[in-house]
Write an enzyme that holds these catalytic residues in place. Structure first.
Site, PDB file in Angstrom:
ATOM      1  N   CYS A 114       0.838  -1.199   0.000  1.00 45.50           N
ATOM      2  CA  CYS A 114       0.000   0.000   0.000  1.00 45.50           C
ATOM      3  C   CYS A 114       0.875   1.251   0.000  1.00 45.50           C
ATOM      4  CB  CYS A 114      -0.924  -0.001   1.216  1.00 45.50           C
ATOM      5  SG  CYS A 114      -2.153   1.326   1.210  1.00 45.50           S
ATOM      6  N   CYS A 115       1.928   1.253   0.832  1.00 43.24           N
ATOM      7  CA  CYS A 115       2.863   2.385   0.866  1.00 43.24           C
ATOM      8  C   CYS A 115       3.546   2.561  -0.490  1.00 43.24           C
ATOM      9  CB  CYS A 115       3.919   2.178   1.941  1.00 43.24           C
ATOM     10  SG  CYS A 115       3.345   2.394   3.636  1.00 43.24           S
TER      11      CYS A 115
ATOM     12  N   CYS B 240      -0.752   8.695   6.918  1.00 40.97           N
ATOM     13  CA  CYS B 240      -2.143   8.440   6.531  1.00 40.97           C
ATOM     14  C   CYS B 240      -2.994   8.238   7.784  1.00 40.97           C
ATOM     15  CB  CYS B 240      -2.214   7.199   5.648  1.00 40.97           C
ATOM     16  SG  CYS B 240      -1.429   7.395   4.038  1.00 40.97           S
TER      17      CYS B 240
ATOM     18  N   CYS C 141      -3.257   4.801   9.477  1.00 37.99           N
ATOM     19  CA  CYS C 141      -1.978   4.220   9.875  1.00 37.99           C
ATOM     20  C   CYS C 141      -1.233   5.060  10.915  1.00 37.99           C
ATOM     21  CB  CYS C 141      -1.082   4.043   8.650  1.00 37.99           C
ATOM     22  SG  CYS C 141      -1.809   2.979   7.385  1.00 37.99           S
TER      23      CYS C 141
ATOM     24  N   CYS D  38       8.351   3.552   5.400  1.00 40.68           N
ATOM     25  CA  CYS D  38       7.414   3.297   4.304  1.00 40.68           C
ATOM     26  C   CYS D  38       8.114   3.041   2.983  1.00 40.68           C
ATOM     27  CB  CYS D  38       6.453   4.478   4.149  1.00 40.68           C
ATOM     28  SG  CYS D  38       7.275   6.018   3.705  1.00 40.68           S
TER      29      CYS D  38
END
Length: 238
Positions: A118-119, A201, A204, A228
């Site tokens: 996702c990162c 985010c 997170c 990340c």
């Protein structure tokens, strides 16, 4: 390059921000970029870079999962520094659709691998577009933030991105950063005073409990070193 960086590091060692930033802007040739996530460190750098906006391209990454408070400080920053053009880079729509279809909308909670993917989609890929063609990348990294950042230099070669990274705040403490913010009335994310010392985010990031390290609130459900993929420290063999 090794000798050049050694020379420049010696030149700016001990310099105040008001001196080191324009010195590097003037004495380092090539395209220069500055990345901001609107955290306290980046806000301080924005204040010092704004007078030299014509020589440095400023950008931010919008992952699509930001806190509303981050957008609020984005607007306040634009209002305070109207000459500073902040370009915004977004993830690819097809990448997001594919990730959500296979992992779920919040699939990053499932495993470290899912979170890193996702990162990669939301941050690393857009970053590559933002720094394409750049020779110098100015960042808000500080040694105090994590073990991974304790061994960095003010100026160092970033092997992964094939450019020089300039970390003017590397040796600054958080108290020193806060003092600069207060002195110049620099816009600050309202979450900061609620314990969000490192803001990423929304799904997170959480506030820190008293005594926790700076980045404990990032990917708080994971153990171990947490990055990340934007800032991975490598050895200095050029």
């Amino acid at each position: 390059m090794k000798e050049k960086l050694k020379y420049l590091n010696n030149e700016i060692k001990g310099m105040a921000l008001a001196d080191s930033i324009p010195y590097i802007i003037k004495n380092f040739e090539g395209k220069k970029v500055f990345s901001t996530s609107f955290g306290i460190e980046d806000q301080v750098l924005t204040h010092y870079i704004a007078p030299y906006a014509e020589f440095v391209s400023t950008f931010t990454l919008d992952t699509g999962r930001q806190f509303n408070e981050t957008y609020e400080v984005f607007q306040k920053t634009q209002n305070k520094y109207p000459n500073l053009d902040i370009a915004t880079f977004f993830p690819e729509e097809q990448d997001i659709k594919a990730y959500v279809a296979s992992q779920g909308i919040n699939g990053f909670y499932n495993s470290v691998e899912s979170r890193k993917e996702c990162c990669r989609i939301r941050k690393v890929v857009p970053l590559q577009k933002a720094i394409k063609g750049a020779d110098l990348w100015i960042t808000g990294l500080r040694a105090e933030q994590s073990e991974n950042r304790e061994h960095m230099d003010l100026l160092e070669w970033d092997e992964a991105n094939q450019l020089v990274k300039f970390n003017p705040l590397l040796l600054y403490t958080l108290k020193e950063i806060e003092a600069i913010v207060n002195t110049y009335n620099i816009p600050l994310n309202s979450l900061y005073k609620k314990g969000y010392l490192s803001i990423g985010c929304a799904p997170c990031t959480r506030a820190l409990a008293e005594g926790e390290p700076f980045r404990a609130g990032r990917w708080w459900w994971e153990d171990g070193k947490k990055e990340c993929g934007l800032h991975i420290h490598t050895d200095k063999n050029y």
